[in-house]
Scaffold this motif. Structure first.
Motif, PDB file in Angstrom:
ATOM      1  N   VAL A   3      19.155  61.397  18.713  1.00 46.40           N
ATOM      2  CA  VAL A   3      19.380  60.361  19.721  1.00 46.40           C
ATOM      3  C   VAL A   3      18.715  59.066  19.288  1.00 46.40           C
ATOM      4  CG1 VAL A   3      18.905  59.685  22.096  1.00 46.40           C
ATOM      5  CG2 VAL A   3      19.575  62.034  21.590  1.00 46.40           C
ATOM      6  N   VAL A   7      20.620  55.536  18.428  1.00 51.83           N
ATOM      7  CA  VAL A   7      20.314  54.261  19.079  1.00 51.83           C
ATOM      8  C   VAL A   7      19.930  53.223  18.039  1.00 51.83           C
ATOM      9  CG1 VAL A   7      18.703  53.122  20.636  1.00 51.83           C
ATOM     10  CG2 VAL A   7      19.664  55.339  21.245  1.00 51.83           C
ATOM     11  N   LEU A  10      23.063  52.078  16.132  1.00 54.62           N
ATOM     12  CA  LEU A  10      23.936  51.238  16.955  1.00 54.62           C
ATOM     13  C   LEU A  10      23.338  49.851  17.123  1.00 54.62           C
ATOM     14  CD1 LEU A  10      24.966  53.886  19.611  1.00 54.62           C
ATOM     15  CD2 LEU A  10      26.513  52.710  18.081  1.00 54.62           C
ATOM     16  N   VAL A  14      24.919  46.175  15.972  1.00 50.35           N
ATOM     17  CA  VAL A  14      25.120  44.975  16.786  1.00 50.35           C
ATOM     18  C   VAL A  14      24.478  43.759  16.110  1.00 50.35           C
ATOM     19  CG1 VAL A  14      24.577  43.906  18.996  1.00 50.35           C
ATOM     20  CG2 VAL A  14      25.322  46.269  18.914  1.00 50.35           C
ATOM     21  N   LEU A 100      34.313  45.099  30.660  1.00 44.13           N
ATOM     22  CA  LEU A 100      34.335  46.331  29.855  1.00 44.13           C
ATOM     23  C   LEU A 100      33.099  47.186  30.130  1.00 44.13           C
ATOM     24  CD1 LEU A 100      35.613  45.101  26.379  1.00 44.13           C
ATOM     25  CD2 LEU A 100      36.710  46.750  27.860  1.00 44.13           C
ATOM     26  N   ILE A 101      31.935  46.515  30.220  1.00 44.33           N
ATOM     27  CA  ILE A 101      30.699  47.267  30.444  1.00 44.33           C
ATOM     28  C   ILE A 101      30.710  47.881  31.853  1.00 44.33           C
ATOM     29  CG2 ILE A 101      28.211  46.979  30.771  1.00 44.33           C
ATOM     30  CD1 ILE A 101      28.281  45.111  28.346  1.00 44.33           C
ATOM     31  N   THR A 104      32.639  51.026  31.795  1.00 41.19           N
ATOM     32  CA  THR A 104      32.072  52.197  31.116  1.00 41.19           C
ATOM     33  C   THR A 104      31.451  53.176  32.107  1.00 41.19           C
ATOM     34  OG1 THR A 104      29.976  51.081  30.794  1.00 41.19           O
ATOM     35  CG2 THR A 104      31.544  50.982  28.989  1.00 41.19           C
ATOM     36  N   PHE A 110      29.631  61.214  28.332  1.00 41.94           N
ATOM     37  CA  PHE A 110      29.619  61.377  26.872  1.00 41.94           C
ATOM     38  C   PHE A 110      29.405  62.844  26.496  1.00 41.94           C
ATOM     39  CE2 PHE A 110      26.954  61.140  22.904  1.00 41.94           C
ATOM     40  CZ  PHE A 110      27.996  60.811  22.066  1.00 41.94           C
TER      41      PHE A 110
ATOM     42  N   MET B   1      21.290  62.037  27.194  1.00 39.34           N
ATOM     43  CA  MET B   1      22.650  62.133  26.645  1.00 39.34           C
ATOM     44  C   MET B   1      23.585  61.160  27.358  1.00 39.34           C
ATOM     45  SD  MET B   1      23.493  63.909  24.075  1.00 39.34           S
ATOM     46  CE  MET B   1      24.910  64.518  23.216  1.00 39.34           C
ATOM     47  N   LEU B   4      22.769  57.709  26.251  1.00 35.35           N
ATOM     48  CA  LEU B   4      23.219  57.505  24.869  1.00 35.35           C
ATOM     49  C   LEU B   4      24.722  57.232  24.842  1.00 35.35           C
ATOM     50  CD1 LEU B   4      22.637  57.564  21.833  1.00 35.35           C
ATOM     51  CD2 LEU B   4      23.149  59.995  21.868  1.00 35.35           C
ATOM     52  N   GLY B   5      25.470  57.998  25.647  1.00 36.25           N
ATOM     53  CA  GLY B   5      26.906  57.780  25.727  1.00 36.25           C
ATOM     54  C   GLY B   5      27.231  56.390  26.220  1.00 36.25           C
ATOM     55  N   LEU B   6      26.529  55.973  27.286  1.00 36.75           N
ATOM     56  CA  LEU B   6      26.763  54.622  27.814  1.00 36.75           C
ATOM     57  C   LEU B   6      26.445  53.583  26.752  1.00 36.75           C
ATOM     58  CD1 LEU B   6      25.456  54.794  31.477  1.00 36.75           C
ATOM     59  CD2 LEU B   6      27.792  54.529  30.695  1.00 36.75           C
ATOM     60  N   TYR B   7      25.371  53.838  25.985  1.00 44.26           N
ATOM     61  CA  TYR B   7      24.996  52.889  24.948  1.00 44.26           C
ATOM     62  C   TYR B   7      26.109  52.765  23.905  1.00 44.26           C
ATOM     63  CZ  TYR B   7      21.924  50.322  21.833  1.00 44.26           C
ATOM     64  OH  TYR B   7      21.377  49.344  21.044  1.00 44.26           O
ATOM     65  N   HIS B   8      26.706  53.925  23.545  1.00 45.25           N
ATOM     66  CA  HIS B   8      27.845  53.870  22.630  1.00 45.25           C
ATOM     67  C   HIS B   8      28.948  52.985  23.184  1.00 45.25           C
ATOM     68  CE1 HIS B   8      26.314  57.413  20.383  1.00 45.25           C
ATOM     69  NE2 HIS B   8      27.048  56.919  19.421  1.00 45.25           N
ATOM     70  N   TYR B   9      29.273  53.160  24.465  1.00 48.32           N
ATOM     71  CA  TYR B   9      30.346  52.367  25.068  1.00 48.32           C
ATOM     72  C   TYR B   9      29.973  50.887  25.135  1.00 48.32           C
ATOM     73  CZ  TYR B   9      32.461  56.787  26.519  1.00 48.32           C
ATOM     74  OH  TYR B   9      33.035  58.019  26.522  1.00 48.32           O
ATOM     75  N   TRP B  10      28.693  50.618  25.411  1.00 50.04           N
ATOM     76  CA  TRP B  10      28.281  49.210  25.474  1.00 50.04           C
ATOM     77  C   TRP B  10      28.380  48.564  24.109  1.00 50.04           C
ATOM     78  CZ3 TRP B  10      23.269  50.398  28.718  1.00 50.04           C
ATOM     79  CH2 TRP B  10      23.667  50.748  30.013  1.00 50.04           C
ATOM     80  N   VAL B  11      27.939  49.281  23.072  1.00 48.96           N
ATOM     81  CA  VAL B  11      28.041  48.732  21.717  1.00 48.96           C
ATOM     82  C   VAL B  11      29.509  48.467  21.394  1.00 48.96           C
ATOM     83  CG1 VAL B  11      27.752  49.254  19.276  1.00 48.96           C
ATOM     84  CG2 VAL B  11      25.912  49.728  20.869  1.00 48.96           C
ATOM     85  N   PHE B  12      30.380  49.391  21.834  1.00 45.34           N
ATOM     86  CA  PHE B  12      31.824  49.154  21.642  1.00 45.34           C
ATOM     87  C   PHE B  12      32.232  47.836  22.285  1.00 45.34           C
ATOM     88  CE2 PHE B  12      35.463  49.495  24.592  1.00 45.34           C
ATOM     89  CZ  PHE B  12      36.474  49.201  23.697  1.00 45.34           C
ATOM     90  N   ALA B  13      31.813  47.629  23.555  1.00 43.07           N
ATOM     91  CA  ALA B  13      32.219  46.408  24.258  1.00 43.07           C
ATOM     92  C   ALA B  13      31.682  45.171  23.547  1.00 43.07           C
ATOM     93  CB  ALA B  13      31.721  46.457  25.705  1.00 43.07           C
TER      94      ALA B  13
END
Lengths: 330, 118
Positions: A3, A7, A10, A14, A100-101, A104, A110, B1, B4-13
């Motif tokens: 994890v 992070v 990612l 960015v 978009l956010i 989500t 996830f 978890m 982390l999933g939300l973070y993936h989606y935010w990075v996507f956005a």
């Protein structure tokens, strides 16, 4: 642990993206895209997508960087102008990003096995691979057999793009400054032959890259790999050879006519396997009839079409590289 | 978890919109293409994120017993081919940019429009 790693990756991604968009120096931006690709490949790997990670690393970090640098050599490295309607654009982008956010929060959780995306055909693909094709790598099975039409379409898109680049570059530039520019640096078409370390290291690497390409090509049924990745790796080896030894020698080893043949030949091989299925009394791209045992037939079909994919991808990428490299800058 | 999933989606956005910003706001055509490729990568990230299953592993059946969960192979197939098609179309785009440079002598959009207007 993974994890924290995710992070971290990612966040780096960015930061890299912002740097790419902000920098005025296009050379820096292109090199940063290479880093971007490696980072996103690592993220794909953490998300269990080994095949995609291999493809992204070979294509994004390898070939794309070389192609962009080839284009930069012809168009100039510095971005001149600023931005158009900077504030308006920023506002539009910020609004869409917040929508978009906001959206989500309604996305499926996830990693949820009950998410809609995992309910439809995917379980069938996992079971069907065991039953009908019997190779370990489900990605290859879906790509080669279950969704063979899609892949055939993609191969023809790659082929068409390659033809398009060759077609674009068949036109001669209208304006030329002066044909007798004094040659600076190494002689045209000589590559890096004058530099000892790249030459020695590169020459040692090329056979191993080719061998790895073959491994990825023919081990694609058992592990991550397949025609798309192998084609890119093969192209990378030939491009490395061209960079080290110069255009002329690379074209002597693999002439342009051979490359054109490879581009078309791979796509034709793929279609021929499909037609063979028809002639043997089944549907287009049904490999079951290629051998007495349907499962063996499927495996033969997949090996053949993966070979076709690899040949076309390698041919297109090498031809495109040569097209950019042979272009004189105006 | 969940986070982390939300973070993936935010990075996507964020990636999607940063790429989009480069496409709409920058004048330089190469920069626009770089933005387009970032935009594209963001979509790839979304697909692959969607395909992940908690406790799953890469969809390669060898060496796992019954009951092993596998991540969804379908988005991976789609994205794998999309990456290769992406580089081919990007090469075509770069080819067009090089031809524009040869004909107009510049790859800045506003200067090209200026020349067109004359």
């Amino acid at each position: 642990m993974s994890v924290v790693f995710s992070v971290f990756m990612l966040t780096l991604l960015v930061i890299t993206t912002f740097a790419i968009v902000r920098t005025r120096h296009l050379f820096v931006a292109v090199v940063l895209t290479g880093i971007f690709s490696l980072l996103i490949a690592a993220i794909f790997f953490l998300l269990d997508a080994a095949d995609v990670a291999l493809t992204e690393a070979a294509i994004g970090a390898g070939i794309a960087t070389v192609l962009f640098l080839g284009a930069l050599a012809l168009t100039g490295e510095h971005e001149r102008g600023g931005s158009r309607n900077r504030l308006l654009s920023l506002a539009v982008v910020a609004v869409i990003a917040s929508i978009l956010i906001y959206a989500t929060f309604d996305n499926p959780r996830f990693g949820d096995p009950q998410a809609p995306v995992h309910q439809h055909v995917s379980p069938w693909y996992l079971d069907g691979t065991r039953e009908y094709i019997d190779i370990p790598n489900v990605v290859t099975a879906v790509l080669g057999s279950f969704r063979g039409y899609d892949t055939l379409g993609e191969v023809f898109v790659v082929f068409t793009a390659g033809i398009g680049v060759l077609f674009l570059f068949s036109a001669q530039p209208r304006r030329r400054r002066s044909s007798s520019q004094p040659a600076t640096g190494p002689i045209e078409g000589e590559g890096l032959r004058h530099y000892l370390i790249p030459r020695v290291v590169g020459r040692m690497l090329i056979p191993f890259i080719l061998l790895f390409g073959l491994y990825v090509q023919f081990h694609g049924e058992y592990g991550p790999g397949g025609g798309f990745q192998a084609g890119a790796i093969f192209a990378a080896a030939v491009i490395l050879y061209a960079l080290l030894e110069g255009e002329t020698r690379a074209l002597r080893a693999l002439p342009a006519s051979v490359l054109t043949g490879l581009m078309a030949g791979g796509a034709l091989l793929y279609s021929a396997v499909g037609v063979a299925g028809m002639l043997l009394g089944s549907h287009f791209l049904d490999y079951s009839v290629l051998a007495a045992d349907p499962v063996v037939g499927q495996q033969i079909g997949i090996v053949l079409i993966e070979a076709g994919v690899g040949i076309t991808v390698a041919g297109v990428l090498i031809s495109v590289f040569h097209a950019f490299a042979a272009r004189e800058s105006v | 978890m969940e986070l982390l999933g939300l973070y993936h989606y935010w990075v996507f956005a964020i990636l999607l919109m940063t790429g989009f910003y480069a496409v709409i706001a920058k004048y330089n055509l190469i920069k626009k293409l770089l933005g387009l490729s970032i935009f594209q990568s963001a979509v790839f990230l979304l697909y692959i994120t969607m395909g992940k299953i908690e406790g799953g592993t890469a969809p390669i059946l060898q060496a796992y017993g019954e009951g092993q969960l596998f991540s969804n192979p379908l988005p991976q197939v789609l994205i794998l081919t999309a990456i290769v098609v992406g580089i081919s179309t990007m090469a075509l785009g770069l080819g067009v940019v090089v031809r524009i440079k040869e004909e107009y002598g510049t790859i800045e959009e506003h200067e090209i429009r200026e020349i067109d207007r004359q």
